[in-house]
Write an enzyme that holds these catalytic residues in place. Structure first.
Site, mmCIF file in Angstrom:
data_model
loop_
_atom_site.group_PDB
_atom_site.id
_atom_site.type_symbol
_atom_site.label_atom_id
_atom_site.label_comp_id
_atom_site.label_asym_id
_atom_site.label_seq_id
_atom_site.Cartn_x
_atom_site.Cartn_y
_atom_site.Cartn_z
ATOM 1 N N ARG A 1 -17.468 1.061 -2.409
ATOM 2 C CA ARG A 1 -16.790 0.280 -1.375
ATOM 3 C C ARG A 1 -17.057 -1.209 -1.597
ATOM 4 O O ARG A 1 -18.197 -1.637 -1.701
ATOM 5 C CB ARG A 1 -17.294 0.706 -0.002
ATOM 6 C CG ARG A 1 -16.489 0.204 1.167
ATOM 7 C CD ARG A 1 -15.175 0.906 1.333
ATOM 8 N NE ARG A 1 -15.310 2.338 1.573
ATOM 9 C CZ ARG A 1 -14.255 3.156 1.698
ATOM 10 N NH1 ARG A 1 -13.023 2.676 1.591
ATOM 11 N NH2 ARG A 1 -14.439 4.445 1.905
ATOM 12 N N PHE B 1 -2.255 0.636 -10.563
ATOM 13 C CA PHE B 1 -2.813 -0.533 -9.889
ATOM 14 C C PHE B 1 -4.132 -1.009 -10.481
ATOM 15 O O PHE B 1 -4.625 -2.065 -10.087
ATOM 16 C CB PHE B 1 -2.963 -0.317 -8.377
ATOM 17 C CG PHE B 1 -3.799 0.863 -7.962
ATOM 18 C CD1 PHE B 1 -5.171 0.865 -8.106
ATOM 19 C CD2 PHE B 1 -3.192 1.977 -7.391
ATOM 20 C CE1 PHE B 1 -5.942 1.943 -7.693
ATOM 21 C CE2 PHE B 1 -3.950 3.059 -6.973
ATOM 22 C CZ PHE B 1 -5.332 3.036 -7.123
ATOM 23 N N LYS C 1 -7.592 -3.574 2.396
ATOM 24 C CA LYS C 1 -6.357 -2.986 2.915
ATOM 25 C C LYS C 1 -6.030 -3.618 4.259
ATOM 26 O O LYS C 1 -6.909 -3.924 5.059
ATOM 27 C CB LYS C 1 -6.473 -1.467 3.038
ATOM 28 C CG LYS C 1 -7.631 -0.963 3.865
ATOM 29 C CD LYS C 1 -7.712 0.557 3.820
ATOM 30 C CE LYS C 1 -8.931 1.068 4.581
ATOM 31 N NZ LYS C 1 -9.056 2.550 4.503
ATOM 32 N N LYS D 1 0.869 -1.184 0.000
ATOM 33 C CA LYS D 1 0.000 0.000 0.000
ATOM 34 C C LYS D 1 0.899 1.225 0.000
ATOM 35 O O LYS D 1 1.575 1.508 0.997
ATOM 36 C CB LYS D 1 -0.923 0.013 1.222
ATOM 37 C CG LYS D 1 -1.947 1.147 1.191
ATOM 38 C CD LYS D 1 -2.830 1.116 2.419
ATOM 39 C CE LYS D 1 -3.996 2.103 2.259
ATOM 40 N NZ LYS D 1 -3.557 3.482 1.994
#
Length: 306
Positions: free
Chosen positions: A213, A145, A219, A73
């Site tokens: 979402r 990404f 994460k 990340k």
């Protein structure tokens, strides 16, 4: 003779009117299609000003880690290339140098503007400038990404990104790896965090790009973090008398609380402005939804100045 001429003239006009009506009947559907096409094009332009993006959830519970590709990340500024312009996630145009995006492909790309670990403030400062600094931008890479408009599953989108990134020296793809177990996942997390990384991202290999979402992208951090708006201050005590003792903040769900730790002495003398967005660390929530052990992290000033 005059009467006959008038009748013939009227007959011609009636015939002409019928012909015009026939043409109108043929052309009307075409004209109806054109405005709808124009409106669709306009709505795309307007919608692209605020990208529709995929947002990650946090890891909860157990995982079948073999279903995911795992990457670092990056602590940078999220960027969205709409095929012509480089935008922030809120749709504001980033004033990058022309040479930086000159060889970008004409497809929609999503990534992180990144210099290196621990360089968030430098990148966010660049993004907010109205005039690009060529020297500093030469250190930035757009770390790709995802391909938001591709119908392919993530595993295949990742392969396509690797090919697209070859078109520009400003582009790189965030490396994705496969892991065999949760034990290996957390070992990897601990190792990269000890090296200065922020955490990990997990992309479900077979997932299509889903706006909003979603648990198709997760994460994973050692610390949880969240954002809040500064709405006030509390004065400090003791050595901090006359300075800021705590920030009074409000989260998106309406919860109001104070953050009193994590600040440097300079930040206490010059605290974040009221109305600014800040990020903070915490360890879970109370039953009332208040973050436990909240600690200031940084000001979220990663939007260009208007």
């Amino acid at each position: 003779m005059t009467i006959l001429f008038i009748k013939r003239l009227l007959g011609f006009r009636i015939l002409l009117c019928k012909f015009q009506l026939l043409n109108l009947a043929i052309l009307l559907p075409v004209f109806c299609v054109i405005p709808s096409f124009t409106f669709a094009q306009t709505s795309i332009v307007e919608a692209s000003s605020k990208p529709s993006i995929q947002l990650a959830k946090s890891v909860e519970g157990t995982l079948n880690i073999t279903d995911y590709l795992v990457s670092e990340k990056l602590d940078g500024v999220r960027g969205y290339w709409d095929g012509q312009r480089l935008l922030t996630k809120s749709g504001k145009q980033i004033n990058a140098p022309l040479w930086f995006t000159a060889d970008f492909p004409d497809v929609v790309l999503e990534g992180e503007l990144w210099i290196g670990r621990g360089q968030f403030e430098l990148v966010s400062g660049l993004v907010r400038r109205k005039v690009a600094d060529d020297n500093l931008w030469s250190k930035v890479r757009f770390m790709l990404f995802d391909l938001p408009q591709s119908p392919l599953p993530f595993e295949q989108r990742y392969a396509v990104l690797q090919q697209l990134a070859k078109q520009s020296s400003s582009l790189k793809v965030i490396t994705q790896i496969s892991l065999s177990s949760e034990i290996e996942l957390y070992q990897h997390l601990n190792r990269i965090v000890s090296e200065g990384a922020e955490g990990l991202m997990l992309h479900r290999k077979l997932a299509i790009y889903t706006v909003g979402r979603t648990d198709n992208i997760l994460k994973l951090k050692l610390k949880s973090d969240a954002d809040a708006i500064v709405i006030g201050y509390s004065e400090g005590k003791g050595k901090y008398k006359g300075a800021m003792g705590a920030l009074k903040v409000k989260m998106a769900d309406g919860v109001i609380f104070e953050i009193g730790s994590g600040f440097t002495d300079i930040q206490r003398q010059h605290p974040p402005q009221i109305g600014s967005l800040i990020s903070f660390y915490h360890i879970g929530f109370t039953s009332n939804g208040v973050p436990r052990f909240a600690s200031f992290w940084r000001v979220r000033d990663d939007e260009p100045l208007q």
